[in-house]
Design a protein around this motif. Structure first.
Motif, PDB file in Angstrom:
ATOM      1  N   ILE A   1       0.778  -1.334   0.092  1.00 56.95           N
ATOM      2  CA  ILE A   1      -0.060  -0.034  -0.380  1.00 56.95           C
ATOM      3  C   ILE A   1       0.657   1.347  -0.096  1.00 56.95           C
ATOM      4  N   LEU A   2       2.243   1.438   0.571  1.00 50.74           N
ATOM      5  CA  LEU A   2       3.264   2.229   0.731  1.00 50.74           C
ATOM      6  C   LEU A   2       3.026   2.936  -0.991  1.00 50.74           C
ATOM      7  N   LYS A   3       3.320   1.788  -1.737  1.00 44.40           N
ATOM      8  CA  LYS A   3       3.759   2.006  -2.929  1.00 44.40           C
ATOM      9  C   LYS A   3       3.126   2.795  -4.188  1.00 44.40           C
ATOM     10  N   ARG A   4       1.359   2.330  -4.152  1.00 45.38           N
ATOM     11  CA  ARG A   4       0.436   2.956  -4.031  1.00 45.38           C
ATOM     12  C   ARG A   4       0.140   4.220  -5.024  1.00 45.38           C
ATOM     13  N   LYS A   5      -0.343   4.755  -5.746  1.00 38.27           N
ATOM     14  CA  LYS A   5      -0.990   6.209  -5.270  1.00 38.27           C
ATOM     15  C   LYS A   5      -2.201   6.527  -5.048  1.00 38.27           C
ATOM     16  N   GLY A   6      -2.582   7.252  -4.283  1.00 41.68           N
ATOM     17  CA  GLY A   6      -3.626   7.600  -3.358  1.00 41.68           C
ATOM     18  C   GLY A   6      -4.905   7.559  -4.384  1.00 41.68           C
ATOM     19  N   ALA A   7      -5.704   7.386  -4.476  1.00 39.76           N
ATOM     20  CA  ALA A   7      -7.607   8.020  -4.960  1.00 39.76           C
ATOM     21  C   ALA A   7      -7.632   9.311  -4.419  1.00 39.76           C
ATOM     22  N   GLU A   8      -8.179   9.347  -5.487  1.00 40.81           N
ATOM     23  CA  GLU A   8      -9.110  11.516  -4.921  1.00 40.81           C
ATOM     24  C   GLU A   8     -10.565  10.722  -3.784  1.00 40.81           C
ATOM     25  N   ILE A   9     -10.859  11.312  -3.065  1.00 39.81           N
ATOM     26  CA  ILE A   9     -11.536  11.120  -2.547  1.00 39.81           C
ATOM     27  C   ILE A   9     -12.512  12.357  -2.707  1.00 39.81           C
TER      28      ILE A   9
ATOM     29  N   HIS B   1       7.553  15.821   2.013  1.00 37.58           N
ATOM     30  CA  HIS B   1       7.738  14.301   2.630  1.00 37.58           C
ATOM     31  C   HIS B   1       6.440  13.180   2.461  1.00 37.58           C
ATOM     32  N   GLU B   2       5.300  14.307   3.658  1.00 36.17           N
ATOM     33  CA  GLU B   2       3.679  13.488   3.289  1.00 36.17           C
ATOM     34  C   GLU B   2       3.005  13.437   1.933  1.00 36.17           C
ATOM     35  N   TYR B   3       3.378  14.710   0.780  1.00 41.54           N
ATOM     36  CA  TYR B   3       2.740  14.211  -0.315  1.00 41.54           C
ATOM     37  C   TYR B   3       3.867  12.808  -1.753  1.00 41.54           C
ATOM     38  N   ASP B   4       4.543  12.913  -1.272  1.00 39.32           N
ATOM     39  CA  ASP B   4       5.098  11.572  -1.819  1.00 39.32           C
ATOM     40  C   ASP B   4       4.093  10.484  -1.303  1.00 39.32           C
ATOM     41  N   HIS B   5       3.980  10.119   0.031  1.00 39.61           N
ATOM     42  CA  HIS B   5       3.578   9.400   0.346  1.00 39.61           C
ATOM     43  C   HIS B   5       1.960   8.680  -0.392  1.00 39.61           C
ATOM     44  N   ILE B   6       1.499   9.924  -0.499  1.00 40.44           N
ATOM     45  CA  ILE B   6       0.313   9.994  -0.646  1.00 40.44           C
ATOM     46  C   ILE B   6       0.250   9.876  -2.869  1.00 40.44           C
ATOM     47  N   GLU B   7       1.885   9.550  -3.647  1.00 42.91           N
ATOM     48  CA  GLU B   7       1.686   9.725  -4.418  1.00 42.91           C
ATOM     49  C   GLU B   7       2.416   8.272  -4.328  1.00 42.91           C
ATOM     50  N   GLY B   8       2.784   7.181  -4.182  1.00 43.23           N
ATOM     51  CA  GLY B   8       3.044   6.198  -3.062  1.00 43.23           C
ATOM     52  C   GLY B   8       5.062   6.203  -3.521  1.00 43.23           C
ATOM     53  N   LYS B   9       5.711   6.633  -2.525  1.00 41.43           N
ATOM     54  CA  LYS B   9       7.037   7.008  -3.028  1.00 41.43           C
ATOM     55  C   LYS B   9       7.200   7.073  -1.325  1.00 41.43           C
ATOM     56  N   LEU B  10       8.886   7.097  -0.813  1.00 41.17           N
ATOM     57  CA  LEU B  10       8.913   7.157   0.237  1.00 41.17           C
ATOM     58  C   LEU B  10      10.554   7.467   0.152  1.00 41.17           C
ATOM     59  N   PHE B  11      10.985   8.047   0.618  1.00 41.31           N
ATOM     60  CA  PHE B  11      12.224   8.984   1.283  1.00 41.31           C
ATOM     61  C   PHE B  11      13.038   7.834   1.236  1.00 41.31           C
ATOM     62  N   THR B  12      13.051   6.807   1.231  1.00 40.50           N
ATOM     63  CA  THR B  12      14.214   5.914   0.834  1.00 40.50           C
ATOM     64  C   THR B  12      14.537   5.584  -0.778  1.00 40.50           C
TER      65      THR B  12
END
Length: 190
Positions: free
Chosen positions: A12-20, A140-151
């Motif tokens: 789930i951490l690698k998936r782009k989030g869906a709009e709500i 950093h948080e925006y990356d999460h909803i784009e399916g990206k991690l800081f690593t």
């Protein structure tokens, strides 16, 4: 309610989030629970994918950085369906961590100035400029909803050096003082 934070290795951490939309079930309660979870884990930001929801929502409270930057006092925001409009300036390094990747902190290069379009918790739309540490936390948080991690922003050599630590996190071999869900343990329990 304090929600379990999803650990590194969960897809789930690698998936782009869906709009709500504003009818998303239990949205206000979810926002409240995300802030509570973030505070319990001593974080300054938390994205919905980190609590197992692949949606475009994250919360931020940058107040812990107020001693370093007075503009961050009472900087508490909710970002729904956020989109990056612009990033600018000369990238700078800053040591980052992530609640989904405990015990790993690394220098990450990010832009100092950004412009974001987003809805707040009252469904008011904003297009706003952010700078410095606020911009960094948001990115950093925006990356999460784009399916990206800081690593993913680290050099291949640095990533290789962290590989065993990251694998240990995904297996639950890490000591944290907040609730977490570990992907390898989840597979074993099936």
């Amino acid at each position: 309610m304090n929600l379990p934070i999803v650990a590194y290795g969960d897809p789930i951490l690698k998936r782009k989030g869906a709009e709500i939309d504003e009818d998303y079930p239990g949205l206000q309660e979810l926002i409240t629970n995300m802030f509570e979870t973030m505070y319990t884990a001593h974080g300054v930001g938390l994205a919905a994918p980190q609590v197992g929801l692949s949606i475009r929502l994250f919360v931020i409270d940058a107040n812990p950085f107020a001693d370093d930057d007075a503009s961050l006092k009472d900087f508490k925001k909710v970002f729904i369906n956020a989109e990056m409009v612009d990033e600018s300036g000369e990238k700078w390094l800053f040591n980052e961590g992530c609640l989904s990747i405990p015990d790993i902190r690394e220098d990450v290069s990010r832009y100092p100035d950004i412009r974001m379009n987003y809805f707040d918790e009252n469904w008011v739309e904003h297009e706003e400029d952010f700078t410095g540490l606020a911009a960094r936390i948001i990115q950093h948080e925006y990356d999460h909803i784009e399916g990206k991690l800081f690593t993913e922003k680290l050099s291949p050599l640095r990533k290789a050096m962290l590989k065993s630590k990251l694998e240990a996190i995904s297996k639950g071999q890490v000591d944290v003082d907040y609730k977490m869900k570990f992907p390898v343990l989840k597979k074993k329990n099936r």
